[in-house]
Design an enzyme around this catalytic site. Structure first.
Site, PDB file in Angstrom:
ATOM      1  N   LYS A  56     -39.781 -36.337  30.764  1.00 50.48           N
ATOM      2  CA  LYS A  56     -40.727 -36.895  31.729  1.00 50.48           C
ATOM      3  C   LYS A  56     -41.664 -37.843  30.977  1.00 50.48           C
ATOM      4  O   LYS A  56     -42.095 -37.521  29.860  1.00 50.48           O
ATOM      5  CB  LYS A  56     -41.518 -35.761  32.382  1.00 50.48           C
ATOM      6  CG  LYS A  56     -42.475 -36.193  33.485  1.00 50.48           C
ATOM      7  CD  LYS A  56     -43.167 -34.966  34.094  1.00 50.48           C
ATOM      8  CE  LYS A  56     -44.065 -35.338  35.259  1.00 50.48           C
ATOM      9  NZ  LYS A  56     -44.720 -34.158  35.862  1.00 50.48           N
ATOM     10  N   SER A 102     -44.885 -29.010  40.001  1.00 54.71           N
ATOM     11  CA  SER A 102     -44.182 -30.256  39.676  1.00 54.71           C
ATOM     12  C   SER A 102     -42.869 -30.100  38.928  1.00 54.71           C
ATOM     13  O   SER A 102     -42.158 -31.086  38.725  1.00 54.71           O
ATOM     14  CB  SER A 102     -45.097 -31.177  38.870  1.00 54.71           C
ATOM     15  OG  SER A 102     -46.068 -31.747  39.711  1.00 54.71           O
ATOM     16  N   SER A 136     -44.173 -33.686  40.903  1.00 57.71           N
ATOM     17  CA  SER A 136     -44.231 -35.000  40.334  1.00 57.71           C
ATOM     18  C   SER A 136     -43.120 -35.329  39.335  1.00 57.71           C
ATOM     19  O   SER A 136     -42.872 -36.503  39.059  1.00 57.71           O
ATOM     20  CB  SER A 136     -45.569 -35.174  39.617  1.00 57.71           C
ATOM     21  OG  SER A 136     -45.650 -34.302  38.506  1.00 57.71           O
TER      22      SER A 136
END
Lengths: 108, 485
Positions: free
Chosen positions: B78, B177, B153
């Protein structure tokens, strides 16, 4: 629970006014356009109204929680270690001069 | 099966038996990325040259007989984890050109374990969102249906695993997330206990809630990834000194005799009926495996979204004060003086959702409001945590739906922040209490969208979490599908 979460109390008092939004924006170092001020005032009102739900809970004498797990002060020996160095530290600077970060003027 | 479709443990065997090489696996992964990433947009930055260099290095190590469980395995990160020399944007314009001068601890650990980093994945700006639509770099699509969001997210990291664009990935989880996009993309995602994995080099959102964890294709891979990233780090004073077991030893163990709590507050009107029936079926499966499922109560559950949306924005408003256009990040040239420069840089650099949360947090912490919002929320948080402490006195684990609905349409909730916040209604409590949680696939809707079931255990009981997730994965009669893209 979801239905409950969506329940917003009838409340004619605004939780936050446009003037307060302007003040908060200044504290947060943000410029808001006129349309953003309107939008944020309305959205922040909805969100802050929703948070009223917390007032249903009696928290007399309850310790506020700061961390999820018990933390202890993390002491360490005071020894000098290698740092990342000036070139790398300045590597992402938008503006620099010599060994320093450069900023626009601070005082008139 | 193509190499990029396999799991870490399957590839590890092939590498060990010289049936394939890390270079071949990395080629398969990049071929897949080139074929589908135009449609999905999982990645913000690809690291192709570095990846092949690392893959060649890994192959040498394996030839020397030195390979570990992750040697030569292509992993995506990420774009919130600092990677030395590779830009780390956090999905934001303000960090568009930020090149970290150091590796985050998780990256260093995976590097030391021989992993091959293939790229940085897309995410909601500063991890603020549940749909990966707030990224400055565009929307990520769900590989099961390109009209749908992948969750957020960490949507890019979830989509990349689901679409076989990598073998596994890392995400971060502040209110769901990792677990929410894992559920919506039909894969496994775990948030470890707060303090289990170092946050050093993770761009901070809400420091008392943030935690890094893996996305994988199965539970065994999750255990392998956790083995590599867990542990104390002197650079993160909230990481915990505690023994780390070998988590793979919990894979395939029985859960016979366990007590599994089903919190009644998580099964109330408003859940999508297909999600509800899939999770009810999962409860029956768990009972079939010899565990006793009993109804429990977590009485403060209804407050979790409100607690979270006071605490997380408050911490964020403080953490994001560092983006001032002085030391790194975007600077507006138009500012006349320093104050003007701060304001113009931040206003142009942050997107709407980030500004909204900074505003909520600044307001909640401002003079005269602190007690009403931040202190109150922190007190109710204490009560919420006590609910879990109480529950784990009699339960080995808790089972809940991961999300109230399957993946929703792109754009559907973008104009209504409160609706978006409610997507995290089942995942937030885990962060507030600091306990570990995992989402595992448990079925599909009629339209073919994946559904996830969430398991929760007590602090530092990731072993038991792996155990129940793995038992469920291996024994449940579940149809296994791959994303259709």
């Amino acid at each position: 629970m979801i239905a409950e979460c969506l329940y917003i109390e009838e409340d004619t008092v605004l939780k936050i006014t446009k003037e307060e939004v302007e003040h908060v924006a200044h504290l947060a170092r943000l410029n808001l356009r006129e349309d953003e001020k309107e939008k944020f005032t309305s959205q922040l009102n909805d969100i802050l109204l929703y948070m009223e739900i917390l007032n249903k809970v009696d928290t007399t004498g309850v310790e506020p929680m700061t961390h999820a797990i018990t933390l202890h002060n993390a002491f360490r020996e005071d020894v000098t270690k290698e740092s990342i160095g000036r070139d790398l530290a300045l590597g992402n600077a938008p503006d620099e001069m010599g060994d320093c970060f450069r900023v626009p003027k601070i005082i008139e | 099966m193509e190499l990029n479709q396999l799991t870490i443990h399957e590839l590890q065997k092939k590498l060990k038996n010289s049936e394939t090489t890390s270079v071949e696996i990395t080629e398969a992964v990049f071929k897949r990325i080139e074929a589908v990433d135009d449609k999905i947009h999982s990645f913000v930055t690809l690291m192709k040259d570095e990846a092949f260099e690392e893959a060649r290095e890994a192959d040498k190590e394996i030839q020397r007989g030195n390979g570990g469980p992750l040697t030569g395995i292509p992993i995506a990160l990420k774009d919130i984890m600092c990677t030395k020399g590779t830009r780390t944007t956090c999905g934001s314009h303000i960090l568009e050109n930020f090149i970290p001068p150091y590796d985050s601890t998780v990256v260093k650990r995976l590097r030391d374990a021989g992993a091959v980093f293939i790229g940085k994945t897309n995410m909601d700006e500063f991890a603020m969102g549940s749909s990966t639509e707030t990224s400055y770099f565009g929307v990520t699509k769900n590989p099961w249906d390109l009209e749908k969001i992948p969750g957020g997210s960490s949507g890019g990291s979830a989509a990349a695993v689901a679409a076989d664009q990598c073998i596994a990935s890392l995400g971060s989880d502040t209110g769901g997330s990792i677990r929410q996009p894992a559920a919506l993309c039909g894969i496994v995602g775990m948030k470890p206990t707060y303090g289990r994995v170092s946050r050093f080099g993770l761009v901070a959102f809400a420091s008392s809630l943030d935690q890094i964890g893996p996305f994988t294709k199965d539970v065994e891979d999750c255990a392998i990834m956790l083995n590599a990233i867990a542990g104390y780090d002197p650079n993160d004073s909230t990481s915990v000194h505690a023994d780390i077991p070998d988590y793979t030893e919990y894979v395939s163990k029985s859960i016979e005799g366990w007590t599994v709590g089903i919190p009644k507050e998580y099964f109330i009107e408003g859940i999508d009926p297909e999600v509800l029936s899939a999770v009810e079926a999962a409860i029956k499966e768990v009972e079939h495996m010899g565990a006793q499922c009993k109804e429990i109560s977590l009485p403060h559950s209804e407050y979790c979204v409100a607690i979270y949306y006071v605490i997380a924005p408050s911490e964020a408003s403080s953490n994001l004060a560092r983006y001032d256009g002085v030391r790194y990040g975007f600077r507006s040239d138009a500012g006349r003086d320093l104050m003007d420069m701060y304001k113009m840089s931040r206003s142009a650099g942050f997107g709407d959702e980030v500004k909204r949360r900074i505003m909520i947090g600044t307001h909640a912490l401002s003079s005269g409001y602190y007690d009403a919002y931040y202190k109150k929320a922190s007190q109710v948080r204490t009560l919420l945590r006590k609910d879990f402490d109480e529950a784990f006195r009699t339960c080995d684990a808790i089972l809940t739906p991961s999300t109230p609905t399957p993946a929703f349409n792109i754009g559907e909730k973008m104009d209504d922040p409160l609706q978006m916040y409610l997507c995290d209604v089942f995942t937030i409590s885990c962060n507030l209490a600091g306990i570990p949680g995992i989402s595992v696939p448990c079925g599909y809707t009629e339209a073919g969208l994946p559904i996830g079931v969430q398991f929760l255990t007590g602090h530092f009981e990731e072993g038991k979490l792996i155990q129940i997730a793995s038992a469920y994965e291996k024994n449940a009669t579940l149809e296994r599908r791959r994303a259709t893209i």
